[in-house]
Motif scaffolding. Structure first.
Motif, mmCIF file in Angstrom:
data_model
loop_
_atom_site.group_PDB
_atom_site.id
_atom_site.type_symbol
_atom_site.label_atom_id
_atom_site.label_comp_id
_atom_site.label_asym_id
_atom_site.label_seq_id
_atom_site.Cartn_x
_atom_site.Cartn_y
_atom_site.Cartn_z
ATOM 1 N N PHE A 2 0.852 -1.187 0.000
ATOM 2 C CA PHE A 2 0.000 0.000 0.000
ATOM 3 C C PHE A 2 0.889 1.239 0.000
ATOM 4 O O PHE A 2 1.670 1.446 0.912
ATOM 5 N N HIS A 3 0.758 2.063 -1.033
ATOM 6 C CA HIS A 3 1.585 3.262 -1.150
ATOM 7 C C HIS A 3 0.873 4.501 -0.623
ATOM 8 O O HIS A 3 1.504 5.380 -0.052
ATOM 9 N N LYS A 4 -0.435 4.555 -0.840
ATOM 10 C CA LYS A 4 -1.219 5.709 -0.421
ATOM 11 C C LYS A 4 -2.384 5.239 0.442
ATOM 12 O O LYS A 4 -3.243 4.496 -0.024
ATOM 13 N N ALA A 108 -10.817 9.087 -2.001
ATOM 14 C CA ALA A 108 -10.018 7.891 -2.291
ATOM 15 C C ALA A 108 -9.749 7.774 -3.789
ATOM 16 O O ALA A 108 -8.660 7.380 -4.207
ATOM 17 N N ARG A 109 -10.746 8.136 -4.601
ATOM 18 C CA ARG A 109 -10.564 8.099 -6.059
ATOM 19 C C ARG A 109 -9.562 9.154 -6.528
ATOM 20 O O ARG A 109 -8.642 8.850 -7.277
ATOM 21 N N THR A 110 -9.731 10.398 -6.104
ATOM 22 C CA THR A 110 -8.864 11.470 -6.593
ATOM 23 C C THR A 110 -7.456 11.386 -6.015
ATOM 24 O O THR A 110 -6.501 11.775 -6.674
ATOM 25 N N TYR A 111 -7.314 10.863 -4.812
ATOM 26 C CA TYR A 111 -6.015 10.689 -4.167
ATOM 27 C C TYR A 111 -5.315 9.424 -4.681
ATOM 28 O O TYR A 111 -4.135 9.247 -4.480
ATOM 29 N N HIS A 112 -6.063 8.570 -5.367
ATOM 30 C CA HIS A 112 -5.572 7.275 -5.851
ATOM 31 C C HIS A 112 -5.098 6.399 -4.690
ATOM 32 O O HIS A 112 -4.031 5.795 -4.743
ATOM 33 N N ALA A 113 -5.929 6.355 -3.655
ATOM 34 C CA ALA A 113 -5.609 5.563 -2.456
ATOM 35 C C ALA A 113 -5.596 4.078 -2.777
ATOM 36 O O ALA A 113 -6.409 3.587 -3.558
ATOM 37 N N CYS A 144 -11.019 1.015 -3.569
ATOM 38 C CA CYS A 144 -9.795 0.320 -3.153
ATOM 39 C C CYS A 144 -10.098 -0.564 -1.941
ATOM 40 O O CYS A 144 -11.245 -0.666 -1.511
ATOM 41 N N ASN A 145 -9.059 -1.169 -1.382
ATOM 42 C CA ASN A 145 -9.225 -1.984 -0.183
ATOM 43 C C ASN A 145 -9.638 -1.111 0.995
ATOM 44 O O ASN A 145 -9.327 0.082 1.028
ATOM 45 N N VAL A 146 -10.314 -1.739 1.951
ATOM 46 C CA VAL A 146 -10.782 -1.039 3.147
ATOM 47 C C VAL A 146 -10.364 -1.843 4.369
ATOM 48 O O VAL A 146 -10.589 -3.047 4.434
ATOM 49 N N LEU A 147 -9.746 -1.169 5.328
ATOM 50 C CA LEU A 147 -9.376 -1.780 6.602
ATOM 51 C C LEU A 147 -10.214 -1.107 7.675
ATOM 52 O O LEU A 147 -10.174 0.117 7.812
ATOM 53 N N THR A 148 -11.007 -1.895 8.389
ATOM 54 C CA THR A 148 -11.809 -1.318 9.470
ATOM 55 C C THR A 148 -11.179 -1.651 10.805
ATOM 56 O O THR A 148 -10.636 -2.737 11.000
ATOM 57 N N ILE A 149 -11.275 -0.709 11.695
ATOM 58 C CA ILE A 149 -10.833 -0.911 13.063
ATOM 59 C C ILE A 149 -12.083 -0.848 13.916
ATOM 60 O O ILE A 149 -12.763 0.178 13.977
ATOM 61 N N GLN A 150 -12.398 -1.982 14.499
ATOM 62 C CA GLN A 150 -13.625 -2.125 15.273
ATOM 63 C C GLN A 150 -13.482 -1.460 16.623
ATOM 64 O O GLN A 150 -12.567 -1.762 17.372
ATOM 65 N N GLY A 151 -14.371 -0.518 16.909
ATOM 66 C CA GLY A 151 -14.399 0.102 18.230
ATOM 67 C C GLY A 151 -15.080 -0.827 19.208
ATOM 68 O O GLY A 151 -15.775 -1.769 18.827
ATOM 69 N N SER A 152 -14.869 -0.576 20.469
ATOM 70 C CA SER A 152 -15.502 -1.436 21.455
ATOM 71 C C SER A 152 -16.978 -1.087 21.549
ATOM 72 O O SER A 152 -17.363 0.068 21.578
#
Length: 169
Positions: A2-4, A108-113, A144-152
């Motif tokens: 992952f670069h961006k 995410a599209r314009t930043y090319h994430a 693009c890919n998505v990483l979620t961080i689950q809150g408690s």
């Protein structure tokens, strides 16, 4: 690789946790980051035109609070940008206005994430229907890919565990 990485930040405890984990992830991948915070407009919260008929004093009070909140969010994003840059992660930030899910996907599209990192509060059913789900929208619309961080959630608040979930597109 992952670069961006686009990191959606809010002003909750979960937002702080997301930021810390995003820095670690970016360091491990030698990535650059873009931090985004989205302020919803009244139009997005109340359909129609909520400003029509608003008394001048109410409008002025609302506007002053809005300007204060903008300033606070920009200061917070600038602080986080400096913190991550000091940690060796090239970082930028943006404060956007509108629907959070749509704005995050558009950036995410314009930043090319290559990756979006977001939090998830764990709402479901009726609570999710009332509060909406930014993470659910992003899962279905992200370029693009998505990483979620689950809150408690309230049930797991005592354990203070954070779970990661990767969604690939």
């Amino acid at each position: 690789m992952f670069h961006k990485i686009l990191v959606a930040i809010d002003n909750s405890d979960l937002g702080s946790n997301i930021f810390g984990q995003a820095i670690e992830f970016a360091q491990a991948n030698k990535s650059e980051m873009m931090l985004i915070h989205v302020l919803p407009l009244l139009d997005d919260i109340y359909p129609g035109n909520p400003y029509v008929g608003m008394p001048q004093m109410a409008w002025q009070a609302y506007h002053e609070k809005w300007v204060d909140r903008e300033d606070l969010e920009i200061k917070r994003l600038r602080f986080l940008e400096q913190e991550s840059t000091a940690a060796g992660v090239p970082t930028q930030f943006t404060l956007n206005y509108g629907n959070p899910g749509k704005m995050i996907c558009a950036l995410a599209r314009t930043y090319h994430a290559d990756l979006i990192i977001i939090g998830r509060r764990g709402l479901s059913g009726f609570n999710e229907l009332l509060a909406g789900s930014v993470s659910n929208y992003i899962f279905h619309h992200a370029p693009c890919n998505v990483l979620t961080i689950q809150g408690s959630t309230q049930a797991s608040a005592q354990s203070e565990n954070t779970n990661l979930e990767m969604v690939t597109t």
